[in-house]
Design an enzyme around this catalytic site. Structure first.
Site, PDB file in Angstrom:
ATOM      1  N   ASP A 215      -4.640  -9.732  -8.431  1.00  0.00           N
ATOM      2  CA  ASP A 215      -4.868  -8.731  -9.488  1.00  0.00           C
ATOM      3  C   ASP A 215      -3.667  -7.963 -10.048  1.00  0.00           C
ATOM      4  OD1 ASP A 215      -4.720  -7.413  -7.040  1.00  0.00           O
ATOM      5  OD2 ASP A 215      -6.712  -6.504  -7.126  1.00  0.00           O
TER       6      ASP A 215
ATOM      7  N   THR B 104      -1.000   0.923 -10.259  1.00  0.00           N
ATOM      8  CA  THR B 104      -2.282   0.319  -9.886  1.00  0.00           C
ATOM      9  C   THR B 104      -3.140   1.237  -9.019  1.00  0.00           C
ATOM     10  OG1 THR B 104      -3.307  -1.729  -9.143  1.00  0.00           O
ATOM     11  CG2 THR B 104      -1.477  -0.889  -7.805  1.00  0.00           C
TER      12      THR B 104
ATOM     13  N   ARG C 178       0.553   3.753  -3.126  1.00  0.00           N
ATOM     14  CA  ARG C 178      -0.093   5.050  -2.844  1.00  0.00           C
ATOM     15  C   ARG C 178       0.933   6.155  -2.620  1.00  0.00           C
ATOM     16  NH1 ARG C 178      -5.805   3.768   0.110  1.00  0.00           N
ATOM     17  NH2 ARG C 178      -5.751   1.532  -0.114  1.00  0.00           N
TER      18      ARG C 178
ATOM     19  N   GLU D 170       0.832  -1.212   0.000  1.00  0.00           N
ATOM     20  CA  GLU D 170       0.000   0.000   0.000  1.00  0.00           C
ATOM     21  C   GLU D 170       0.860   1.253   0.000  1.00  0.00           C
ATOM     22  OE1 GLU D 170      -3.130   0.022  -0.504  1.00  0.00           O
ATOM     23  OE2 GLU D 170      -3.883  -1.933   0.133  1.00  0.00           O
TER      24      GLU D 170
ATOM     25  N   GLU E 271     -12.426   0.369  -9.900  1.00  0.00           N
ATOM     26  CA  GLU E 271     -12.064  -0.578 -10.976  1.00  0.00           C
ATOM     27  C   GLU E 271     -13.001  -0.564 -12.181  1.00  0.00           C
ATOM     28  OE1 GLU E 271     -12.163  -1.352  -7.716  1.00  0.00           O
ATOM     29  OE2 GLU E 271     -10.004  -1.496  -7.329  1.00  0.00           O
TER      30      GLU E 271
END
Ligand code: DMJ
Length: 640
Positions: free
Chosen positions: A399, A618, A270, A266, A532
């Site tokens: 994913d 992503t 991010r 994360e 998404e």
């Protein structure tokens, strides 16, 4: 009779021994430090003593050290026919022997003196008052902070900057589309302004309670996740005052020297992704410097027997561990497999190959492993290098690993053929085993669990429509097929929105008998402002210009506006099938980073962040393609 104070009663924790005044809680930590310091001194004296004692032992005991089969390594030369062995195992003769004895004597005296000195120092320290010791510790701390500051200020090597076209613009010619784009920008202002007022510096916002919010992925510190995640969206929307406000907070307050355990994945997608994108868009050095500082803090997570990183790392101590819920102590494919883009950029910008090496090592290791049915399981044990449970998913836990294989190839200006091949192989296996058509004709991607296909698709899995479309060009002669597959996934995901009361998609939906694209369990009916589905609409829009994607995107925007907007920002909802749903009271940072950015791009011209120059990580942070002529790991002196 009262129980002794230190005995645990009814499972309660033993309170830590607090030697400081009760009104100043920080004293507790300081006193523990002083105690540790004293213990350390005693320990060091003890070690010196042992070390000294070792040298005073008779020779025979020392020879035993070399009976462990290490002679060849530790003793450079042994000739059994000449002279006596010295204590270290070397051969000594005549005057040399005499010189050696003197040397040995000198060494013993030195060790004795050092030993006595250490004991004296320890005694002195023990005589000092708490305040004196505390002051000494503080001085040491200040010294370290000073040294770190000097290091932080060290300029990073200049590197050539790739072609940064399409940073601004994208103004739509159509008036209706321009208005829609303006509306999305207004939604961004509402989300940001409320975070600015009620949650500033916190990781996220509680828009109903109107206060800060955080989850364990960000650790226990206020790291301003929303600020970092939102920066590039502010920038491309032309919200420059807000951008500068965020930049100022980052300059003044974003601190990574905190005792906080964060998610490596994360923080990478991010924070590092967000900072790098902000750097490339604005050219402001501070973002690059912060990204590199943070990346350095993540590196200890890779110190595992296999080099597969831990899921979490403590930013201060560097101690890593995995999620308790993960199968057999495993690391997660979508976490350790979603570092490549950011780490390659870090090496590119710093000239330091360490980041590149870490992610390439992961790739090499994965390449060598057997894959059941050609599928990558979601769990890999970082100690043993073995797969955990055989569970494969293109949604949660798997994913973005597939996404990053494709994007590594794109980001390398299509030169990283190894990544492209891995992607193509993986997608072929996924199509063979996981992708099915429902009775009603909806294409869905199921999950493979211990030998059987679960006919369930997550909201997260919906990103794959965009991925298939993005990977169509350059595929193994199946461009049309993958574009079509992407469009089918987009349609299925749109159905998952359309079959709800709120026109917002559930967290996951089933294909079971009469049930199609609908959530069955209550626990799967929530919508947490995820991006998404809109992400997939945007990619499909860019590749086909089919107006249905703008229409579907606008439906989603209106539903968010109607059901998620509250006076203090935007909130997720707990049940998309209820016309009066409860709010979850969280404004996720990815709502600003991704959902609103993809919506804005959907209503912009293709000249804004064109896909042949930019690759989105992503978390929707755009990173420039590193054209071959510009890629260097040596930090050569070309300039921005
Ligand atoms: C985002 O943080 C990223 O897109 C990540 O890859 C998975 N999902 C969340 C948003 O849903």
């Amino acid at each position: 009779m009262t129980a002794p104070a230190l005995l645990p009663l009814s499972g309660r924790r033993i309170p830590p021994l607090n030697l400081g005044p009760p009104s100043f809680p920080h004293h507790r930590a300081t006193l523990r430090l002083s105690e540790k310091f004293i213990l350390l001194l005693i320990l060091s004296a003890f070690i010196t003593l042992c070390f000294g004692a070792f040298f005073f032992l008779p020779d025979s005991s020392k020879h035993k050290r070399f009976d462990l089969g290490l002679e060849d390594v530790l003793i450079p030369h042994v000739d059994a026919h000449k002279g006596a062995k010295n204590p270290g195992g070397f051969l000594i003769h005549g005057p040399d022997e005499h010189r050696h004895r003197e040397e040995e004597e000198r060494l013993r005296n030195k060790i004795r003196a050092d030993h006595e000195k250490a004991l004296e120092e320890a005694k002195e320290k023990l005589k000092k008052s708490r305040e004196e010791i505390r002051a000494e510790i503080q001085t040491e701390k200040n010294k370290v902070v000073q040294e770190m500051k000097i290091k932080e200020k060290k300029p990073l090597p200049p590197v050539p900057i790739p072609n940064l076209s399409g940073i601004n613009g994208g103004d739509p010619e159509d008036d209706d589309i321009r208005k829609k784009r303006e509306k999305i920008k207004e939604m961004m202002k509402h989300a940001w302004d409320n975070y600015r007022i009620y949650g500033w510096g916190h990781n996220e916002l509680r828009p109903i309670a109107k206060k800060g919010h955080s989850t364990n992925i960000f650790g226990s510190s206020q790291m301003g996740a929303t600020i970092v995640d939102a920066l590039d969206t502010l920038y491309i929307m032309g919200l420059h005052d807000e951008f500068r406000d965020g930049q100022k907070w980052i300059e003044d307050s974003l601190d990574f020297s905190v005792n906080s355990e964060v998610s490596v994945f994360e923080v990478n997608i991010r924070f590092i992704g967000g900072l790098l994108a902000a750097y490339y868009l604005s050219g402001e050095e501070i973002f690059k410097i912060k990204a590199v500082q943070l990346a350095e803090k993540l590196l200890p997570a890779f110190n595992t027997p296999t080099g597969i990183p831990w899921a979490m790392v403590n930013l201060k101590s560097g101690v890593g561990r995995n999620w308790g819920w993960a199968s057999a102590g495993s690391s997660i494919l979508a976490e350790f497999g979603t570092l490549h883009m950011e780490f390659v950029h870090l090496s590119y910008l710093t000239g330091d190959p360490v980041y590149y090496k870490k992610v390439m090592h992961i790739r090499r290791l994965l390449q060598k492993m057997d894959r059941p049915n050609g599928l990558y399981p979601n769990y890999l044990n970082p100690r043993t290098g073995r797969w955990g449970q055989y569970h494969t998913s293109v949604g949660g836990l798997g994913d973005s690993f597939y996404e990053y294989l494709l994007k590594a190839w794109l980001m390398s200006d299509k030169t990283d053929l190894e990544a492209r091949n891995m992607y193509d192989d993986a997608i072929e296996a996924i199509e063979k085993h996981l992708i099915k058509k429902s009775r009603g004709g909806l294409t869905f991607i199921g999950e493979w669990k211990n030998g059987h296909l679960e006919k369930k698709m997550g909201h997260l899995t919906c990103f794959a429509g965009g991925m298939f479309a993005l990977g169509a060009d350059g595929s193994r002669n199946k461009a049309g097929h993958y574009l079509e597959l992407g469009a089918e996934i987009a349609r299925t995901c749109h159905e998952s929105y359309d079959r709800t009361a709120l026109k917002l998609g559930p967290e996951s939906f089933k294909f079971d008998g009469a049930v199609e694209a609908v959530a069955v369990r209550q626990a799967e009916k929530y919508y947490i402002l995820r991006p998404e589905v809109i992400e997939t609409y945007w990619y499909l829009w860019r590749f086909t210009h089919d107006p249905r994607y703008r229409q579907w995107g606008w439906e989603a925007a209106l539903a968010i506006e109607k059901h998620c907007r509250v006076s203090g920002g935007f909130s997720g909802v707990k049940d998309v099938y209820s016309s009066t749903p409860a709010h979850d009271d969280v404004q996720q940072s990815f709502f600003l980073a991704e959902t609103l950015k993809y919506l804005y791009l959907l209503f912009s011209g293709d000249d804004l962040l064109p896909l042949d120059h930019w690759v989105f990580n992503t978390e929707a942070h755009p990173l420039p393609v590193l054209h071959l002529a510009n890629t260097t790991l040596s930090g050569n002196p070309a300039v921005r």
